[in-house]
Design an enzyme around this catalytic site. Sequence first.
Site, PDB file in Angstrom:
ATOM      1  N   GLU A 128       0.838  -1.182   0.000  1.00  0.00           N
ATOM      2  CA  GLU A 128       0.000   0.000   0.000  1.00  0.00           C
ATOM      3  C   GLU A 128       0.879   1.241   0.000  1.00  0.00           C
ATOM      4  OE1 GLU A 128      -3.809  -2.004   2.336  1.00  0.00           O
ATOM      5  OE2 GLU A 128      -2.813  -0.241   3.222  1.00  0.00           O
ATOM      6  N   THR A 159       2.021  -5.045  -9.923  1.00  0.00           N
ATOM      7  CA  THR A 159       2.354  -5.538 -11.259  1.00  0.00           C
ATOM      8  C   THR A 159       1.095  -6.111 -11.905  1.00  0.00           C
ATOM      9  OG1 THR A 159       4.607  -6.048 -10.566  1.00  0.00           O
ATOM     10  CG2 THR A 159       3.809  -7.144 -12.540  1.00  0.00           C
ATOM     11  N   ARG A 268      35.914  -6.647 -29.638  1.00  0.00           N
ATOM     12  CA  ARG A 268      36.422  -5.272 -29.583  1.00  0.00           C
ATOM     13  C   ARG A 268      37.945  -5.280 -29.514  1.00  0.00           C
ATOM     14  NH1 ARG A 268      35.793   0.176 -30.595  1.00  0.00           N
ATOM     15  NH2 ARG A 268      36.416   1.462 -28.830  1.00  0.00           N
ATOM     16  N   GLY A 340      31.744   3.537 -23.471  1.00  0.00           N
ATOM     17  CA  GLY A 340      30.733   4.475 -23.960  1.00  0.00           C
ATOM     18  C   GLY A 340      29.593   3.778 -24.666  1.00  0.00           C
ATOM     19  N   GLU A 363       9.406  -8.120  -3.846  1.00  0.00           N
ATOM     20  CA  GLU A 363       9.291  -9.327  -3.006  1.00  0.00           C
ATOM     21  C   GLU A 363      10.057  -9.180  -1.694  1.00  0.00           C
ATOM     22  OE1 GLU A 363       7.117 -11.185  -3.933  1.00  0.00           O
ATOM     23  OE2 GLU A 363       7.156 -11.640  -6.066  1.00  0.00           O
TER      24      GLU A 363
END
Length: 380
Positions: A128, A159, A268, A340, A363
């Site tokens: 609540e 939900t 990368r 980035g 929860e």
Amino acid sequence: MIVDRILPTDEAHDLLGLATELADRELAPKAAAFEERAEFPREVLRTLGRAGLLGLPYPEEYGGAAQPYEVYLQVLEILASRWLAVAEAVSVHTLSCYPVAAFGSDEQRKLLPDMLGGELLGAYCLSEPQGGSDAAALTTRAERDGDAYLVSGTKAWITHARTADFYNVFCRTGGPGPKGISCLVVDAGTAGIAPQAAERTMGLRASPVAQIAFDEARVPADRLIGGEGMGFTIAMSALDSGRLGIAACAVGLAQAALDYAASYARERQQFGRSIIDFQGLGFLLADAATQISAARALTLAAARLRDAGRPYAIEAAKAKLFATDMAMRVTTDAVQVLGGAGYVADHPVERYMREAKVLQIVEGTNQIQRMVISRALAKG
């Protein structure tokens, strides 16, 4: 990364294969667009229900699959690794079916086939505006009026508030404290129920969360679950299982973040080699992999206690605490690995990081989990 799992049956292997196939086909391709639009994927939940994935831990006589909780949680983990909002929806819906399945009358359990089959989506109305962690202080009231209850009050952080077909409403039928709380299973279309505007959340934008206002909503008395005064017991019992669901969601989300970050780091190139070959990043990913494995093991250990009919509430609190804190660390580190690029929406890790935060809150906040664990230690 393929997770090497030890499962109890061949059926469980097949079930996880089905979950993976559905997650790859129905969840992964849709997640980014639905999150961008803040649109709840109701049809995806129906698809999962019709495939039998919404009633996994419940008995076959009610339309469930009678699977051990350890199997259900690993299905939930797979779903979360593709789209957390859907996995969290499955966890919340499974939690919402629990009061009727565990405490309902034979007549009330006739609702379960549609619940477990995904035709009826559930919501769990405990928190609540002024009472989140202190659930025993809830103020929503249900006054007996002949053959019905008149429910008035406001529930918060619900939900599925704007999409559910039924609500488990925890309300006060007696005096103050936990013994005055009862549970009603309420049709969402009942007059006097008004879901409010959806909250503007940091993450899980495809999952509608809102307050629900009850204004003398008339609920038949035969929708009372387990008798007056049983509500708090039902709520706390359900949350023990729900915490394991959130822990599994955290493991799945963290695994997705690690897999993406590791793949990026292999591809990368900087200073003439893959960035995963630099210890600063390679060790970061190694720690993440170790933490995910530890969280998975802790979660499944608690689930196996539950499956064996042994006390598991404290272990569930530990699993929820560790797994969700872990997910926050791992998703944050995944953003760092991408640099980035991790900060822009072109890559999903920024969404994973935003989504991880809520798992430390729902929860029972992780502060509440620490209270539960520390009190158990104090008792010796």
